[in-house]
Every structure is written in structure tokens, then in C-alpha cells.
Design a protein around this motif. Structure first.
Motif, PDB file in Angstrom:
ATOM      1  N   VAL A 188       0.936  -0.797   0.358  1.00 33.37           N
ATOM      2  CA  VAL A 188      -0.146   0.415   0.227  1.00 33.37           C
ATOM      3  C   VAL A 188       1.195   1.621   0.153  1.00 33.37           C
ATOM      4  O   VAL A 188       1.803   1.164   0.679  1.00 33.37           O
ATOM      5  CB  VAL A 188      -1.132  -0.161   1.857  1.00 33.37           C
ATOM      6  N   ASN A 189       0.410   2.697  -1.443  1.00 33.37           N
ATOM      7  CA  ASN A 189       1.190   3.821  -0.549  1.00 33.37           C
ATOM      8  C   ASN A 189       0.403   4.109   0.471  1.00 33.37           C
ATOM      9  O   ASN A 189      -0.142   5.227  -0.028  1.00 33.37           O
ATOM     10  CB  ASN A 189       1.029   4.019  -2.550  1.00 33.37           C
ATOM     11  N   CYS A 190       1.385   4.754   1.232  1.00 31.45           N
ATOM     12  CA  CYS A 190       0.654   5.509   2.448  1.00 31.45           C
ATOM     13  C   CYS A 190       1.372   7.314   2.295  1.00 31.45           C
ATOM     14  O   CYS A 190       2.536   6.896   3.035  1.00 31.45           O
ATOM     15  CB  CYS A 190       0.311   4.481   3.304  1.00 31.45           C
ATOM     16  N   GLY A 191       1.142   7.919   1.890  1.00 29.32           N
ATOM     17  CA  GLY A 191       1.935   8.972   2.670  1.00 29.32           C
ATOM     18  C   GLY A 191       2.892   9.143   1.625  1.00 29.32           C
ATOM     19  O   GLY A 191       4.058   9.860   2.382  1.00 29.32           O
ATOM     20  N   GLY A 192       3.719   8.363   0.387  1.00 27.50           N
ATOM     21  CA  GLY A 192       4.389   8.306  -0.365  1.00 27.50           C
ATOM     22  C   GLY A 192       5.887   7.008   0.000  1.00 27.50           C
ATOM     23  O   GLY A 192       6.754   6.771   0.214  1.00 27.50           O
ATOM     24  N   LYS A 193       4.794   6.362   1.496  1.00 28.60           N
ATOM     25  CA  LYS A 193       6.114   5.039   2.270  1.00 28.60           C
ATOM     26  C   LYS A 193       5.168   3.876   1.676  1.00 28.60           C
ATOM     27  O   LYS A 193       4.473   4.016   0.769  1.00 28.60           O
ATOM     28  CB  LYS A 193       5.657   5.494   3.695  1.00 28.60           C
ATOM     29  N   LEU A 194       6.061   3.164   1.526  1.00 30.64           N
ATOM     30  CA  LEU A 194       5.525   1.785   1.359  1.00 30.64           C
ATOM     31  C   LEU A 194       4.978   1.222   2.737  1.00 30.64           C
ATOM     32  O   LEU A 194       5.849   1.046   3.791  1.00 30.64           O
ATOM     33  CB  LEU A 194       6.678   1.349   0.685  1.00 30.64           C
ATOM     34  N   VAL A 195       3.563   0.140   2.497  1.00 29.26           N
ATOM     35  CA  VAL A 195       3.134   0.186   2.987  1.00 29.26           C
ATOM     36  C   VAL A 195       3.125  -1.822   2.967  1.00 29.26           C
ATOM     37  O   VAL A 195       2.419  -1.397   2.506  1.00 29.26           O
ATOM     38  CB  VAL A 195       2.126   0.596   4.583  1.00 29.26           C
ATOM     39  N   VAL A 196       3.664  -2.677   3.933  1.00 33.79           N
ATOM     40  CA  VAL A 196       3.529  -3.777   3.599  1.00 33.79           C
ATOM     41  C   VAL A 196       2.716  -5.100   4.609  1.00 33.79           C
ATOM     42  O   VAL A 196       3.476  -5.125   5.280  1.00 33.79           O
ATOM     43  CB  VAL A 196       5.196  -5.105   3.124  1.00 33.79           C
ATOM     44  N   LYS A 209      -0.037 -23.246  16.888  1.00 36.41           N
ATOM     45  CA  LYS A 209      -0.254 -21.796  15.684  1.00 36.41           C
ATOM     46  C   LYS A 209      -1.088 -21.506  14.873  1.00 36.41           C
ATOM     47  O   LYS A 209      -2.469 -21.663  14.801  1.00 36.41           O
ATOM     48  CB  LYS A 209       0.808 -22.852  14.377  1.00 36.41           C
ATOM     49  N   GLU A 210      -1.138 -20.156  15.768  1.00 32.45           N
ATOM     50  CA  GLU A 210      -2.643 -18.863  15.528  1.00 32.45           C
ATOM     51  C   GLU A 210      -1.763 -18.155  13.696  1.00 32.45           C
ATOM     52  O   GLU A 210      -0.502 -17.779  13.805  1.00 32.45           O
ATOM     53  CB  GLU A 210      -2.358 -17.998  15.884  1.00 32.45           C
ATOM     54  N   LYS A 211      -2.810 -18.026  12.807  1.00 38.85           N
ATOM     55  CA  LYS A 211      -2.006 -16.514  12.252  1.00 38.85           C
ATOM     56  C   LYS A 211      -2.219 -15.393  12.255  1.00 38.85           C
ATOM     57  O   LYS A 211      -3.272 -14.927  13.024  1.00 38.85           O
ATOM     58  CB  LYS A 211      -2.901 -17.120  10.485  1.00 38.85           C
ATOM     59  N   MET A 212      -1.689 -14.890  11.803  1.00 36.50           N
ATOM     60  CA  MET A 212      -1.539 -13.359  12.709  1.00 36.50           C
ATOM     61  C   MET A 212      -1.154 -12.385  11.208  1.00 36.50           C
ATOM     62  O   MET A 212      -0.054 -12.411  10.479  1.00 36.50           O
ATOM     63  CB  MET A 212       0.152 -13.010  13.424  1.00 36.50           C
ATOM     64  N   ILE A 213      -1.907 -11.718  10.938  1.00 35.04           N
ATOM     65  CA  ILE A 213      -1.365 -10.205   9.745  1.00 35.04           C
ATOM     66  C   ILE A 213      -0.369  -9.211  10.851  1.00 35.04           C
ATOM     67  O   ILE A 213      -0.290  -9.107  11.649  1.00 35.04           O
ATOM     68  CB  ILE A 213      -2.314  -9.438   9.658  1.00 35.04           C
ATOM     69  N   TRP A 214       1.010  -9.361   9.562  1.00 40.86           N
ATOM     70  CA  TRP A 214       1.970  -8.462   9.847  1.00 40.86           C
ATOM     71  C   TRP A 214       2.406  -7.343   8.787  1.00 40.86           C
ATOM     72  O   TRP A 214       1.188  -7.238   8.187  1.00 40.86           O
ATOM     73  CB  TRP A 214       2.845  -9.662   9.792  1.00 40.86           C
ATOM     74  N   CYS A 215       2.307  -6.125   9.771  1.00 35.59           N
ATOM     75  CA  CYS A 215       2.418  -4.810   9.608  1.00 35.59           C
ATOM     76  C   CYS A 215       4.419  -4.314   8.938  1.00 35.59           C
ATOM     77  O   CYS A 215       4.751  -4.219   9.897  1.00 35.59           O
ATOM     78  CB  CYS A 215       1.690  -4.161   8.942  1.00 35.59           C
ATOM     79  N   ALA A 216       4.678  -3.926   8.078  1.00 40.55           N
ATOM     80  CA  ALA A 216       5.548  -2.570   8.087  1.00 40.55           C
ATOM     81  C   ALA A 216       5.704  -1.316   7.012  1.00 40.55           C
ATOM     82  O   ALA A 216       5.779  -1.562   6.388  1.00 40.55           O
ATOM     83  CB  ALA A 216       7.004  -4.181   7.809  1.00 40.55           C
ATOM     84  N   ASP A 217       6.203  -1.118   8.057  1.00 47.35           N
ATOM     85  CA  ASP A 217       6.107   1.001   7.388  1.00 47.35           C
ATOM     86  C   ASP A 217       8.029   0.683   6.670  1.00 47.35           C
ATOM     87  O   ASP A 217       8.519   0.892   7.770  1.00 47.35           O
ATOM     88  CB  ASP A 217       5.973   1.391   8.328  1.00 47.35           C
ATOM     89  N   ILE A 218       7.441   1.341   5.362  1.00 52.45           N
ATOM     90  CA  ILE A 218       9.138   1.717   5.267  1.00 52.45           C
ATOM     91  C   ILE A 218       9.381   2.570   4.172  1.00 52.45           C
ATOM     92  O   ILE A 218       8.374   3.094   3.381  1.00 52.45           O
ATOM     93  CB  ILE A 218       9.226   0.463   3.434  1.00 52.45           C
ATOM     94  N   SER A 219       9.889   3.969   4.399  1.00 50.34           N
ATOM     95  CA  SER A 219      10.167   4.524   3.904  1.00 50.34           C
ATOM     96  C   SER A 219      11.851   4.461   2.467  1.00 50.34           C
ATOM     97  O   SER A 219      12.396   3.894   2.504  1.00 50.34           O
ATOM     98  CB  SER A 219      10.819   5.935   4.766  1.00 50.34           C
ATOM     99  N   LEU A 220      11.106   5.298   1.934  1.00 50.11           N
ATOM    100  CA  LEU A 220      11.807   5.491   0.334  1.00 50.11           C
ATOM    101  C   LEU A 220      12.421   6.644   0.469  1.00 50.11           C
ATOM    102  O   LEU A 220      11.937   7.675   0.446  1.00 50.11           O
ATOM    103  CB  LEU A 220      10.757   5.254  -0.608  1.00 50.11           C
TER     104      LEU A 220
END
Length: 255
Positions: A188-196, A209-220
Motif C-alpha cells: 500500500v502507498n501511504c503518503g509516499g511510504k510503502l506499507v507491507v 500455531k495461530e495466524k497473524m497479520i504483520w505490517c511493516a512501514d518502509i520509508s523510500l
């Protein structure tokens, strides 16, 4: 002594939107103010608008879509190992990001193939024949609304780089975990950053085991005329989900 609403609104307008779900739990007054049109008008006038991520999921046992917004979770205590200094485990206070559930009102019965973000609105793009009715999600009020247009509109949505019209390799990204071959990955493009967003199984009590959604905020960052470098600002496990869930949409609105 109770502070005037105007003063509270002015103060809330200066606070990051990430904290609003938590602040809304303080009192009924705060809950009302954090969802009021006046608050977002103040944010606009004070140039405090920011990009906020909305995620739409489908759970197997529920007929309706579930909506979430990325927000800040209060401090918590966790055990971390200082690998560089090879110290024993110690307790550290830190903040993390989570996907908080959002109650969306007046969801339309029509199906859509995509969402288009325009300011604080997410417009539903349908593959159906052109219609004079257009549905959009007002992210300020968390309510679906219907707009009647005099002219029919044909939507066409595409992702591209404005200069090269294609994908580019992102170098760097030290610290970003590796995805499994079965991970469901969304960008996802979020204000010029890449969010995965991605999902993976993690150990749970009882040997399960349980399933989790993870998120990373990446500046470019552009280095030279062709190199794009990414720096991982943070990554967190943000939501526990059923094993057979479906990741439907992720969009950034300006609030």
C-alpha cells in the motif's frame, strides 16, 4: 472543572489520528469529539491532516466484511534480548501498532471490484454497467454514503510509476523479515511510504500455531537516478486472524 469543547477539539486536532481509537475510550465526550466533523475541519485548518490506513477483511464465519484501521496501542511490557551487548533478557516498555476494528455504518449491498481513495473518501469501483449511483465510504464518519451523479462515470484504476510506468526494485530493507512462500502479501502507498502487510503462523500456547497479520512501514529514498532505497521504520504483528480469512482491501485515506 470541565474544559470547553472548542479547546478540547483544538488539542485533539494536534494529536495523531493513530491515537483516536484509544482516546475515544476516555469518555462519551471524547468518543463524540473524535468522530465529529468539527475535529477534522480543525485538523485541515491547522495543516494536521495525515494518511490513515484502512484494511478490509473477510472472515469465514461472518457474512459481512470487517473493517480495521491501523492505530497505536498503549505501552506494554515485553521481554527483549539485547543481542549486541549479549545481556540477559530485560523488561522494556514500548509501543506497537495494531489493527483496531472499526464499525462501518450503512454498508451497501452491491459488490465492487476495487476502492479508490480521494481525500477522506474511499469510492467503490464496480464492474457493473454504469450507474448514476456512486457509493463511497466517508472515513471521517465511518459511514457509507450514496451520491447521485447526473453523468455516468466509467472508472479505470491502474497502478504505475508516473515516470517509468512500471515496477522498480527497492534496495536496502535491512530488518524486514522474510516471507514464507504461502504468505498473503499486500503493498500500500501511504503518503509516499510503502506499507507491507503479510501473514504467517506463529507459536501459540499448547503447542498450536495461530495466524497473524504483520505490517511493516518502509520509508523510500531515491539514490541517484535509478536506485530506490527502502528503510524499515517498524514492523509489528497487528492482528490475529482465522486460518481461512481473506485479505480484501487496504487503502490510505487523508484525515
Amino acid at each position: 472543572m470541565q474544559l470547553p469543547d472548542d479547546l478540547v477539539l483544538s488539542s485533539l486536532a494536534r494529536v495523531s489520528r493513530l491515537h483516536y481509537p484509544i482516546l475515544s475510550l476516555v469518555s462519551k465526550t471524547f468518543r463524540s469529539l473524535t468522530s465529529s466533523p468539527e475535529l477534522y475541519q480543525n485538523r485541515y485548518l491547522l495543516s494536521r491532516t495525515e494518511n490513515c490506513l484502512y484494511v478490509c477483511l473477510q472472515f469465514p464465519t461472518e457474512p459481512n466484511l470487517r473493517w480495521f484501521t491501523l492505530c497505536r496501542k498503549p505501552d506494554k511490557i515485553t521481554n527483549q534480548i539485547c543481542k549486541k551487548r549479549k545481556k540477559k533478557k530485560k523488561e522494556t516498555s514500548w509501543q506497537c501498532n495494531v489493527l483496531a476494528p472499526v464499525q462501518i455504518h450503512n454498508s451497501p449491498s452491491v459488490e465492487w471490484s476495487n476502492l479508490v481513495a480521494v481525500g477522506h473518501k474511499l469510492y467503490a469501483v464496480s464492474d457493473a454497467p454504469s450507474s448514476s449511483n456512486v457509493f463511497f465510504l466517508d472515513c471521517r464518519m465511518h459511514t457509507w454514503r450514496e451520491k447521485i451523479l447526473l453523468l455516468s462515470i466509467h472508472w479505470r484504476v491502474s497502478w504505475s510509476n508516473s515516470e517509468t510506468d512500471g515496477w522498480e526494485k527497492v534496495d536496502g530493507l535491512e530488518g524486514l523479515p522474510k516471507f514464507s512462500r504461502y504468505s498473503n502479501v499486500k503493498l500500500v502507498n501511504c503518503g509516499g511510504k510503502l506499507v507491507v502487510f503479510w501473514d504467517k503462523y506463529v507459536p501459540a500456547p499448547g503447542g498450536y500455531k495461530e495466524k497473524m497479520i504483520w505490517c511493516a512501514d518502509i520509508s523510500l529514498e531515491m539514490r541517484g537516478s535509478e536506485e530506490v532505497w527502502g528503510k524499515v521504520e517498524w514492523f509489528d504483528a497487528v492482528l490475529k486472524v482465522p486460518k481461512s480469512y481473506k485479505f480484501v482491501y487496504a487503502k490510505a485515506a487523508t484525515l
